[in-house]
Design an enzyme around this catalytic site. Structure first.
Site, PDB file in Angstrom:
ATOM      1  N   ASN A 289     -86.987  51.311  11.753  1.00  0.00           N
ATOM      2  CA  ASN A 289     -87.597  51.389  10.418  1.00  0.00           C
ATOM      3  C   ASN A 289     -86.628  51.770   9.310  1.00  0.00           C
ATOM      4  O   ASN A 289     -86.998  51.797   8.140  1.00  0.00           O
ATOM      5  CB  ASN A 289     -88.735  52.420  10.433  1.00  0.00           C
TER       6      ASN A 289
ATOM      7  N   TRP B 123     -95.949  37.908   1.556  1.00  0.00           N
ATOM      8  CA  TRP B 123     -96.741  38.964   2.198  1.00  0.00           C
ATOM      9  C   TRP B 123     -98.130  39.020   1.574  1.00  0.00           C
ATOM     10  O   TRP B 123     -99.086  39.423   2.199  1.00  0.00           O
ATOM     11  CB  TRP B 123     -96.059  40.331   2.054  1.00  0.00           C
TER      12      TRP B 123
ATOM     13  N   ARG C  64     -67.433  39.638   9.475  1.00  0.00           N
ATOM     14  CA  ARG C  64     -66.355  39.954  10.420  1.00  0.00           C
ATOM     15  C   ARG C  64     -65.926  38.693  11.170  1.00  0.00           C
ATOM     16  O   ARG C  64     -64.732  38.397  11.297  1.00  0.00           O
ATOM     17  CB  ARG C  64     -66.878  41.000  11.394  1.00  0.00           C
TER      18      ARG C  64
ATOM     19  N   PHE D 136     -94.545  31.129   2.041  1.00  0.00           N
ATOM     20  CA  PHE D 136     -94.718  32.383   2.771  1.00  0.00           C
ATOM     21  C   PHE D 136     -94.555  33.570   1.845  1.00  0.00           C
ATOM     22  O   PHE D 136     -93.520  33.764   1.235  1.00  0.00           O
ATOM     23  CB  PHE D 136     -93.670  32.463   3.887  1.00  0.00           C
TER      24      PHE D 136
ATOM     25  N   LYS E  73     -83.088  51.635   6.834  1.00  0.00           N
ATOM     26  CA  LYS E  73     -82.346  50.599   6.109  1.00  0.00           C
ATOM     27  C   LYS E  73     -81.021  50.323   6.803  1.00  0.00           C
ATOM     28  O   LYS E  73     -80.307  51.265   7.154  1.00  0.00           O
ATOM     29  CB  LYS E  73     -82.083  51.073   4.679  1.00  0.00           C
TER      30      LYS E  73
ATOM     31  N   GLU F 247     -84.803  38.848  10.500  1.00  0.00           N
ATOM     32  CA  GLU F 247     -86.258  39.107  10.416  1.00  0.00           C
ATOM     33  C   GLU F 247     -87.077  38.234  11.368  1.00  0.00           C
ATOM     34  O   GLU F 247     -88.255  37.998  11.132  1.00  0.00           O
ATOM     35  CB  GLU F 247     -86.802  38.937   8.969  1.00  0.00           C
TER      36      GLU F 247
ATOM     37  N   LYS G 291     -80.495  47.046   8.849  1.00  0.00           N
ATOM     38  CA  LYS G 291     -80.545  46.016   9.899  1.00  0.00           C
ATOM     39  C   LYS G 291     -79.922  44.706   9.419  1.00  0.00           C
ATOM     40  O   LYS G 291     -79.005  44.172  10.043  1.00  0.00           O
ATOM     41  CB  LYS G 291     -82.003  45.787  10.341  1.00  0.00           C
ATOM     42  N   THR G 292     -80.421  44.204   8.295  1.00  0.00           N
ATOM     43  CA  THR G 292     -79.896  42.938   7.784  1.00  0.00           C
ATOM     44  C   THR G 292     -78.442  43.093   7.345  1.00  0.00           C
ATOM     45  O   THR G 292     -77.610  42.223   7.631  1.00  0.00           O
ATOM     46  CB  THR G 292     -80.775  42.437   6.615  1.00  0.00           C
ATOM     47  N   THR G 293     -78.133  44.210   6.708  1.00  0.00           N
ATOM     48  CA  THR G 293     -76.736  44.401   6.279  1.00  0.00           C
ATOM     49  C   THR G 293     -75.808  44.475   7.489  1.00  0.00           C
ATOM     50  O   THR G 293     -74.679  43.982   7.427  1.00  0.00           O
ATOM     51  CB  THR G 293     -76.571  45.663   5.399  1.00  0.00           C
TER      52      THR G 293
END
Ligand code: ATP
Ligand code: MG
Length: 199
Positions: free
Chosen positions: A40, A96, A54, A94, A42, A131, A44-46
């Protein structure tokens, strides 16, 4: 430090070094890995895009699919497309707000077809499926189909999957799993999401 203390310290460090060296020696297998970044907090995407950067920096070929809401400007895409990274983004159909299962499924499936192609592409060293976890949770993409495509991918291809609440079978299939924990987030203190930091 007394001489005795110094010697004990050096002996301990030497034992640690021997252990680490033997584990480095033992890790001889070379293959692409499945990496899941969930939780949960901040980052994950970064983290996923950090790994893409890399890889690109080493001249490797990468592909990205993003199962995101809406039609947002995307800092990573702006940069990485210029470096030959292919992007497939679920932009329209799409949100939310309008959770319409039929149109959402069509949008997700559209991107998933590109994922299937990337997961068969021997020339791609790294594939980021950003995601993807939500698509499985909402039933827009079948878990079994994802697991099968992952298991059949080229042996040297690494895949990164991000998103909260990764399915336990996805976690079981992965080689490396990291859970990003939320300690606190600026948004909870009323600070707006920011360009260059949050997207
Ligand atoms: P990032 O893209 O910054 O690495 P993430 O991928 O870990 O974040 P997501 O769950 O995909 O997080 O959410 C994306 C957006 O939500 C980002 O703008 C991020 O800053 C924000 N966000 C992430 N975690 C939290 C949280 N715990 N509370 C509030 N907002 C969050
Ligand atoms: Mg994310």
């Amino acid at each position: 430090m007394t001489e005795d203390k110094k010697n004990r310290y050096q002996a301990r460090q030497q034992r640690v070094k021997e252990k680490v060296d033997s584990r480095i020696e033992a890790a001889q297998e070379e293959k692409g890995i499945l990496l899941v970044i969930t939780g949960n907090g901040k980052g994950k995407t970064t983290s996923g895009f950090g790994t893409v950067a890399r890889a690109v920096g080493h001249g490797l070929k990468c592909g990205v699919a993003q199962f995101i809401k809406g039609n947002w400007d995307n800092g990573e895409r702006n940069l990485l497309e210029q470096h030959g990274v292919q992007f497939h983004v679920m932009a329209t159909g799409f949100t939310w707000e309008t959770q319409n299962k039929e149109t959402d499924t069509i949008a997700a499936q559209g991107v998933w077809q590109h994922c299937l192609q990337m997961l068969q592409d021997e020339s791609l060293n790294l594939v980021l499926l950003d995601e993807l976890t939500y698509m499985i949770t909402y039933g827009y993409i079948e878990l079994d189909e994802v697991l099968e495509a992952l298991s059949r991918r080229p042996a040297m291809q690494t895949v990164i999957i991000t998103g909260r609440a990764a399915h336990r079978e996805l976690i079981a299939a992965a080689d490396t799993v990291s859970e990003v924990k939320n300690v606190k987030h600026a948004f909870e203190a009323g600070i707006k999401a920011q360009r260059g930091v949050d997207w």
